[in-house]
Design a protein around this motif. Structure first.
Motif, PDB file in Angstrom:
ATOM      1  N   LYS A 112       0.704  -1.136  -0.034  1.00  0.00           N
ATOM      2  CA  LYS A 112       0.060   0.114  -0.090  1.00  0.00           C
ATOM      3  C   LYS A 112       1.028   1.197   0.011  1.00  0.00           C
ATOM      4  CE  LYS A 112      -3.495   2.278   2.927  1.00  0.00           C
ATOM      5  NZ  LYS A 112      -2.839   3.724   2.700  1.00  0.00           N
ATOM      6  N   PHE A 117      -1.863  -1.100  -4.687  1.00  0.00           N
ATOM      7  CA  PHE A 117      -2.861  -1.394  -4.024  1.00  0.00           C
ATOM      8  C   PHE A 117      -3.591  -2.805  -4.308  1.00  0.00           C
ATOM      9  CE2 PHE A 117      -3.078   3.112  -4.831  1.00  0.00           C
ATOM     10  CZ  PHE A 117      -2.616   3.519  -3.329  1.00  0.00           C
ATOM     11  N   ASP A 118      -3.506  -3.355  -5.782  1.00  0.00           N
ATOM     12  CA  ASP A 118      -3.967  -4.681  -5.800  1.00  0.00           C
ATOM     13  C   ASP A 118      -3.435  -5.543  -5.226  1.00  0.00           C
ATOM     14  OD1 ASP A 118      -5.786  -3.609  -7.787  1.00  0.00           O
ATOM     15  OD2 ASP A 118      -4.580  -4.066  -9.376  1.00  0.00           O
ATOM     16  N   ILE A 144      -7.719   1.071   2.886  1.00  0.00           N
ATOM     17  CA  ILE A 144      -7.241   0.922   1.176  1.00  0.00           C
ATOM     18  C   ILE A 144      -8.536   1.432   0.729  1.00  0.00           C
ATOM     19  CG2 ILE A 144      -7.470  -1.404   0.654  1.00  0.00           C
ATOM     20  CD1 ILE A 144      -4.714  -0.894  -0.657  1.00  0.00           C
ATOM     21  N   TYR A 145      -9.576   0.794   0.847  1.00  0.00           N
ATOM     22  CA  TYR A 145     -10.882   1.200   0.083  1.00  0.00           C
ATOM     23  C   TYR A 145     -11.440   2.579   0.304  1.00  0.00           C
ATOM     24  CZ  TYR A 145     -11.420  -3.313  -2.241  1.00  0.00           C
ATOM     25  OH  TYR A 145     -11.222  -4.366  -2.866  1.00  0.00           O
ATOM     26  N   ASP A 148      -7.664   5.357  -0.245  1.00  0.00           N
ATOM     27  CA  ASP A 148      -6.888   5.117  -1.651  1.00  0.00           C
ATOM     28  C   ASP A 148      -7.624   4.935  -2.610  1.00  0.00           C
ATOM     29  OD1 ASP A 148      -4.004   5.302   0.064  1.00  0.00           O
ATOM     30  OD2 ASP A 148      -4.732   3.544   0.718  1.00  0.00           O
ATOM     31  N   LEU A 149      -8.647   3.965  -2.561  1.00  0.00           N
ATOM     32  CA  LEU A 149      -9.455   3.847  -3.796  1.00  0.00           C
ATOM     33  C   LEU A 149     -10.840   4.549  -3.664  1.00  0.00           C
ATOM     34  CD1 LEU A 149      -8.785  -0.029  -3.879  1.00  0.00           C
ATOM     35  CD2 LEU A 149      -7.540   1.701  -5.057  1.00  0.00           C
ATOM     36  N   LYS A 150     -11.063   5.127  -2.900  1.00  0.00           N
ATOM     37  CA  LYS A 150     -12.466   6.097  -2.694  1.00  0.00           C
ATOM     38  C   LYS A 150     -13.629   5.383  -2.890  1.00  0.00           C
ATOM     39  CE  LYS A 150      -9.101   9.539  -2.919  1.00  0.00           C
ATOM     40  NZ  LYS A 150      -7.804   8.675  -2.909  1.00  0.00           N
ATOM     41  N   GLN A 151     -13.624   4.401  -2.299  1.00  0.00           N
ATOM     42  CA  GLN A 151     -14.823   3.221  -2.279  1.00  0.00           C
ATOM     43  C   GLN A 151     -15.321   2.873  -0.855  1.00  0.00           C
ATOM     44  OE1 GLN A 151     -14.015  -0.223  -4.959  1.00  0.00           O
ATOM     45  NE2 GLN A 151     -12.459   0.908  -6.047  1.00  0.00           N
ATOM     46  N   LYS A 154     -17.401  -0.297   0.095  1.00  0.00           N
ATOM     47  CA  LYS A 154     -16.355  -1.411   0.439  1.00  0.00           C
ATOM     48  C   LYS A 154     -15.759  -1.273   1.933  1.00  0.00           C
ATOM     49  CE  LYS A 154     -15.686  -3.120  -4.318  1.00  0.00           C
ATOM     50  NZ  LYS A 154     -14.596  -3.399  -5.354  1.00  0.00           N
TER      51      LYS A 154
END
Length: 198
Positions: A112, A117-118, A144-145, A148-151, A154
Protein backbone atom coordinates in the motif's frame (compact mmCIF):
# COMPACT_ATOMS: atom_id res chain seq x y z
CA UNK A 1 -15.51 26.16 1.13
CA UNK A 2 -18.79 24.29 1.58
CA UNK A 3 -19.66 22.34 4.71
CA UNK A 4 -19.53 19.13 2.70
CA UNK A 5 -16.01 19.86 1.47
CA UNK A 6 -14.86 20.67 5.00
CA UNK A 7 -16.42 17.40 6.19
CA UNK A 8 -14.53 15.42 3.55
CA UNK A 9 -11.25 17.10 4.48
CA UNK A 10 -11.83 16.29 8.16
CA UNK A 11 -12.68 12.68 7.25
CA UNK A 12 -9.52 12.36 5.19
CA UNK A 13 -7.40 13.68 8.05
CA UNK A 14 -9.08 11.37 10.57
CA UNK A 15 -8.63 8.31 8.37
CA UNK A 16 -4.97 9.21 7.80
CA UNK A 17 -4.23 9.71 11.48
CA UNK A 18 -6.11 6.61 12.61
CA UNK A 19 -4.59 4.59 9.80
CA UNK A 20 -1.10 5.49 10.92
CA UNK A 21 -1.86 4.66 14.54
CA UNK A 22 -3.53 1.31 13.86
CA UNK A 23 -1.32 0.19 10.99
CA UNK A 24 1.82 0.83 13.02
CA UNK A 25 0.36 -1.39 15.72
CA UNK A 26 0.78 -4.50 13.52
CA UNK A 27 4.56 -4.22 13.42
CA UNK A 28 4.71 -3.36 17.10
CA UNK A 29 2.47 -6.30 18.04
CA UNK A 30 4.73 -8.71 16.18
CA UNK A 31 7.75 -7.42 18.05
CA UNK A 32 6.39 -9.04 21.20
CA UNK A 33 7.42 -12.40 19.77
CA UNK A 34 10.78 -13.65 20.95
CA UNK A 35 13.59 -12.24 18.82
CA UNK A 36 15.65 -14.48 16.59
CA UNK A 37 18.98 -15.53 17.97
CA UNK A 38 21.46 -12.69 17.73
CA UNK A 39 18.85 -9.97 17.17
CA UNK A 40 18.41 -7.45 20.00
CA UNK A 41 14.81 -7.16 21.18
CA UNK A 42 12.83 -3.92 21.57
CA UNK A 43 12.70 -0.62 19.73
CA UNK A 44 15.22 2.12 19.85
CA UNK A 45 17.10 4.82 18.09
CA UNK A 46 17.99 4.72 14.40
CA UNK A 47 21.40 3.39 15.42
CA UNK A 48 19.70 0.45 17.15
CA UNK A 49 17.65 -0.23 14.04
CA UNK A 50 20.73 -0.18 11.85
CA UNK A 51 22.53 -2.56 14.21
CA UNK A 52 19.50 -4.85 14.25
CA UNK A 53 19.22 -4.74 10.46
CA UNK A 54 22.92 -5.52 10.08
CA UNK A 55 22.66 -8.44 12.51
CA UNK A 56 19.53 -9.82 10.84
CA UNK A 57 21.14 -9.53 7.41
CA UNK A 58 24.10 -11.56 8.69
CA UNK A 59 21.77 -14.18 10.16
CA UNK A 60 19.73 -14.64 6.97
CA UNK A 61 22.90 -14.74 4.86
CA UNK A 62 24.19 -17.61 7.02
CA UNK A 63 20.78 -19.24 7.55
CA UNK A 64 18.32 -18.31 4.79
CA UNK A 65 15.64 -20.54 6.34
CA UNK A 66 15.52 -18.55 9.60
CA UNK A 67 11.89 -17.43 9.55
CA UNK A 68 12.07 -15.24 12.66
CA UNK A 69 15.13 -13.39 11.34
CA UNK A 70 13.33 -12.63 8.03
CA UNK A 71 10.26 -11.39 9.94
CA UNK A 72 12.41 -9.23 12.24
CA UNK A 73 14.30 -7.85 9.24
CA UNK A 74 11.00 -7.02 7.53
CA UNK A 75 9.72 -5.35 10.71
CA UNK A 76 12.87 -3.24 11.04
CA UNK A 77 12.69 -2.19 7.40
CA UNK A 78 8.97 -1.43 7.98
CA UNK A 79 9.79 0.72 11.01
CA UNK A 80 12.55 2.59 9.18
CA UNK A 81 10.32 3.29 6.16
CA UNK A 82 12.23 1.09 3.72
CA UNK A 83 9.13 -0.30 2.04
CA UNK A 84 10.69 -2.21 -0.85
CA UNK A 85 13.25 -3.90 1.39
CA UNK A 86 10.47 -4.76 3.84
CA UNK A 87 8.42 -6.25 0.99
CA UNK A 88 11.37 -8.42 -0.01
CA UNK A 89 12.13 -9.57 3.55
CA UNK A 90 8.48 -10.38 4.20
CA UNK A 91 8.44 -12.22 0.87
CA UNK A 92 11.30 -14.45 2.07
CA UNK A 93 9.42 -15.08 5.33
CA UNK A 94 6.29 -15.98 3.34
CA UNK A 95 8.28 -18.44 1.24
CA UNK A 96 9.03 -20.24 4.52
CA UNK A 97 5.56 -19.77 6.04
CA UNK A 98 3.00 -18.80 3.38
CA UNK A 99 0.12 -19.00 5.85
CA UNK A 100 1.24 -16.28 8.27
CA UNK A 101 -1.61 -13.74 8.38
CA UNK A 102 0.48 -11.18 10.29
CA UNK A 103 3.34 -11.23 7.77
CA UNK A 104 0.88 -11.10 4.87
CA UNK A 105 -0.73 -8.03 6.45
CA UNK A 106 2.57 -6.28 7.14
CA UNK A 107 3.71 -6.92 3.58
CA UNK A 108 0.32 -5.66 2.38
CA UNK A 109 0.83 -2.42 4.28
CA UNK A 110 4.16 -1.98 2.52
CA UNK A 111 2.52 -2.72 -0.85
CA UNK A 112 0.00 0.00 0.00
CA UNK A 113 2.78 2.40 0.93
CA UNK A 114 4.41 2.05 -2.51
CA UNK A 115 1.05 2.31 -4.28
CA UNK A 116 0.59 -1.34 -5.23
CA UNK A 117 -3.02 -1.43 -4.07
CA UNK A 118 -4.04 -4.63 -5.90
CA UNK A 119 -1.20 -6.55 -4.28
CA UNK A 120 -2.03 -5.05 -0.88
CA UNK A 121 -5.67 -6.09 -1.21
CA UNK A 122 -4.63 -9.60 -2.29
CA UNK A 123 -2.45 -9.93 0.81
CA UNK A 124 -5.15 -8.64 3.16
CA UNK A 125 -7.75 -10.94 1.58
CA UNK A 126 -5.44 -13.96 1.84
CA UNK A 127 -4.84 -13.11 5.51
CA UNK A 128 -8.64 -13.08 5.94
CA UNK A 129 -8.98 -16.46 4.22
CA UNK A 130 -6.34 -17.94 6.51
CA UNK A 131 -7.75 -16.30 9.64
CA UNK A 132 -11.28 -14.90 9.25
CA UNK A 133 -10.91 -13.21 12.66
CA UNK A 134 -7.71 -11.34 11.73
CA UNK A 135 -8.62 -7.79 12.73
CA UNK A 136 -5.62 -5.97 11.28
CA UNK A 137 -6.29 -7.21 7.75
CA UNK A 138 -9.97 -6.22 8.04
CA UNK A 139 -8.99 -2.78 9.25
CA UNK A 140 -6.50 -2.31 6.41
CA UNK A 141 -8.97 -3.47 3.77
CA UNK A 142 -11.30 -0.73 4.99
CA UNK A 143 -8.54 1.88 4.93
CA UNK A 144 -7.36 1.05 1.43
CA UNK A 145 -10.90 1.14 0.03
CA UNK A 146 -11.77 4.35 1.88
CA UNK A 147 -8.61 6.42 1.63
CA UNK A 148 -6.82 5.09 -1.42
CA UNK A 149 -9.46 3.74 -3.78
CA UNK A 150 -12.30 6.10 -2.76
CA UNK A 151 -14.80 3.24 -2.44
CA UNK A 152 -16.46 3.87 0.94
CA UNK A 153 -19.14 1.19 0.41
CA UNK A 154 -16.42 -1.49 0.34
CA UNK A 155 -14.76 0.02 3.40
CA UNK A 156 -18.11 -0.22 5.22
CA UNK A 157 -18.27 -3.97 4.53
CA UNK A 158 -14.88 -4.63 6.13
CA UNK A 159 -15.30 -2.29 9.07
CA UNK A 160 -18.73 -3.76 9.89
CA UNK A 161 -17.13 -7.21 9.95
CA UNK A 162 -14.40 -5.82 12.23
CA UNK A 163 -17.03 -4.57 14.68
CA UNK A 164 -18.81 -7.94 14.63
CA UNK A 165 -15.57 -9.54 15.81
CA UNK A 166 -14.40 -6.79 18.17
CA UNK A 167 -17.28 -4.61 19.34
CA UNK A 168 -15.81 -3.33 22.62
CA UNK A 169 -12.08 -2.52 22.28
CA UNK A 170 -10.71 1.04 22.08
CA UNK A 171 -9.96 0.35 18.39
CA UNK A 172 -13.61 -0.47 17.79
CA UNK A 173 -14.58 3.03 18.89
CA UNK A 174 -12.28 4.50 16.23
CA UNK A 175 -13.62 2.06 13.64
CA UNK A 176 -17.19 3.19 14.47
CA UNK A 177 -16.26 6.81 13.75
CA UNK A 178 -14.66 5.91 10.43
CA UNK A 179 -17.59 3.62 9.58
CA UNK A 180 -20.10 6.41 10.21
CA UNK A 181 -18.09 8.73 7.98
CA UNK A 182 -17.80 6.09 5.25
CA UNK A 183 -21.55 5.50 5.35
CA UNK A 184 -22.15 9.24 5.12
CA UNK A 185 -19.86 9.52 2.12
CA UNK A 186 -21.62 6.66 0.37
CA UNK A 187 -24.95 8.48 0.62
CA UNK A 188 -23.86 11.76 -0.93
CA UNK A 189 -21.91 12.49 -4.05
CA UNK A 190 -18.28 13.39 -3.36
CA UNK A 191 -17.16 16.95 -3.98
CA UNK A 192 -15.27 17.78 -7.13
CA UNK A 193 -11.52 17.49 -6.83
CA UNK A 194 -9.34 15.01 -5.02
CA UNK A 195 -9.80 15.84 -1.33
CA UNK A 196 -7.89 12.72 -0.29
CA UNK A 197 -4.68 13.65 -2.08
CA UNK A 198 -1.49 13.67 -0.07
Amino acid sequence: MSKETVLYVVIALLVGILGTVLVTGVANKQKTAPPAAGIPAGGGSPVDYQQRITEAEKIVAADPKNLQAWVQLGNDYFDTDQAKKAIDAYGKALELDPNNANVLTDQGIMFKRVGWFDRAIANFEKAQQLDPKHLQSLYNLGVIYMADLKQPAKAVKYWERYLELDPMSPNSQQIRLMLDEAKGMGQSSPPQGNVFSK
